[in-house]
Design an enzyme around this catalytic site. Structure first.
Site, mmCIF file in Angstrom:
data_model
loop_
_atom_site.group_PDB
_atom_site.id
_atom_site.type_symbol
_atom_site.label_atom_id
_atom_site.label_comp_id
_atom_site.label_asym_id
_atom_site.label_seq_id
_atom_site.Cartn_x
_atom_site.Cartn_y
_atom_site.Cartn_z
ATOM 1 N N LYS A 22 48.491 -4.345 -23.890
ATOM 2 C CA LYS A 22 46.613 -3.777 -23.676
ATOM 3 C C LYS A 22 46.514 -4.630 -22.423
ATOM 4 C CE LYS A 22 41.672 -3.282 -25.159
ATOM 5 N NZ LYS A 22 41.559 -3.288 -23.734
ATOM 6 N N ASP A 24 43.483 -5.365 -19.368
ATOM 7 C CA ASP A 24 42.441 -5.371 -18.750
ATOM 8 C C ASP A 24 42.095 -5.582 -17.562
ATOM 9 O OD1 ASP A 24 39.241 -6.407 -19.409
ATOM 10 O OD2 ASP A 24 39.798 -8.820 -19.071
ATOM 11 N N GLU A 169 45.516 -9.712 -23.699
ATOM 12 C CA GLU A 169 43.958 -8.667 -23.816
ATOM 13 C C GLU A 169 44.726 -8.555 -25.613
ATOM 14 O OE1 GLU A 169 40.442 -6.365 -23.630
ATOM 15 O OE2 GLU A 169 41.921 -6.084 -21.499
#
Length: 319
Positions: A22, A24, A169
């Site tokens: 993931k 950011d 993340e």
């Protein structure tokens, strides 16, 4: 297509899913018509091409092959991790090309690609993720400012643990047979964000509005620096049940004071200060470069801890 917050798929279904890191950053759809031009659109639909001039050479990488790609624009810190605060200095410059060019030299971005929606004139929205991913990887898009990070099939628990160990993340779980659903927050994509926890001292609060009238809408929290000062690290406005919020309101009223306990005083309009004697535990995703908590959420009061026990090693400007 958007991911739904959730948990790892059951172990028995693990091999039916792919796991991606993931990121950011700023979501971007990349349009490559095959005529040497490039167009980037943000999730809102706004064109952001001019904000990232270092990505323009991507326009010629596929030659005359038209494509539409999905990805995320990142700014990386000195450790190679995505830093949203750094990226914010690059966002919003689509109407200032000269400034965007200057910022590109100071804070270059990287485009990570994770999906392909059209290739060689073939729309791929109804094609399964596994095949779309194979088509994307076959393009070998790896350059000075763009890349196609690997996706892992199966081994979800290990993938999530690796992101925690490297301070990333989280992960996005994508079902291998899923089609691409534009604009839909789908259960076929699941996002899991790594949350850190820390103890904080409550130094103030903001009154709630509407149905929260008379109750705290947010608490203002801090941590002790090495010199003993209580340094403000952010406001926390989520994570309570109705009962917990009511109980906390009574504690805050009993601890009220006219003097701000934070040093320096944070610029928070409408704040009500309290004696710094309540300790709580909060979860958060990351810290800003100034040490403030990002996306904080209240976990619980810590009556077992005295405020003196919640000293922290504060980063950046708060140290």
């Amino acid at each position: 297509m958007l991911a739904t917050p959730g948990r790892l798929p059951p172990a028995a279904q693990d091999t039916r899913w792919a796991y991606e890191t993931k990121q950011d950053g700023q979501r971007a759809v990349v349009y490559l018509p095959g005529d040497g031009s490039l167009l980037l659109r943000a999730r809102s639909g706004a064109e952001i091409t001019a904000a990232y001039p270092e990505l323009r050479p991507l326009a010629g990488i596929l030659g005359r092959v038209p494509a539409i790609l999905d990805g995320e624009v990142l700014a990386l810190d000195e450790h190679g991790r995505a830093d949203f605060q750094l990226l914010q200095s690059r966002m919003g410059l689509a109407h200032s090309p000269a400034r965007a060019a200057r910022m590109a030299a100071r804070v270059p971005v990287r485009l990570v690609l994770f999906d392909v929606l059209l290739l060689e004139g073939d729309p791929l929205l109804r094609v399964a993720y596994a095949e779309r991913r194979a088509r994307l990887e076959s393009l070998a898009l790896d350059g000075p400012y763009w890349s196609t990070p690997a996706a892992v099939v199966g081994h979800g628990a290990e993938a999530l643990r690796a992101t925690r160990e490297h301070g990333l993340e989280g992960v996005v779980c994508k079902r291998l047979d899923s089609v691409y659903e534009p604009g839909v927050r789908s259960r076929a994509w699941i996002k899991i964000r790594n949350m850190r926890t820390e103890d904080v001292i409550v130094g103030g609060w903001l009154p709630g509005r509407g149905r929260l009238g008379g109750l705290p809408g947010a608490v203002l929290v801090g941590q002790r620096a090495a010199d003993g000062r209580l340094r403000y690290v952010g406001g926390v406005g989520t994570g309570w049940s109705e009962t917990e919020r009511t109980e906390l309101a009574a504690l805050l009223r009993a601890a009220g004071t006219d003097r701000c306990p934070f040093d320096p005083v944070p610029p928070v309009a409408g704040a009500r200060w309290v004696l710094p004697r309540l300790v709580g535990e909060v979860g958060y995703s990351t810290r800003t470069r100034a040490g403030l908590l990002r996306q904080p959420s209240w976990h619980r009061l810590r009556p077992d801890l005295a405020p003196e026990e919640s000293a922290a090693e504060l980063p950046g400007d708060l140290a």
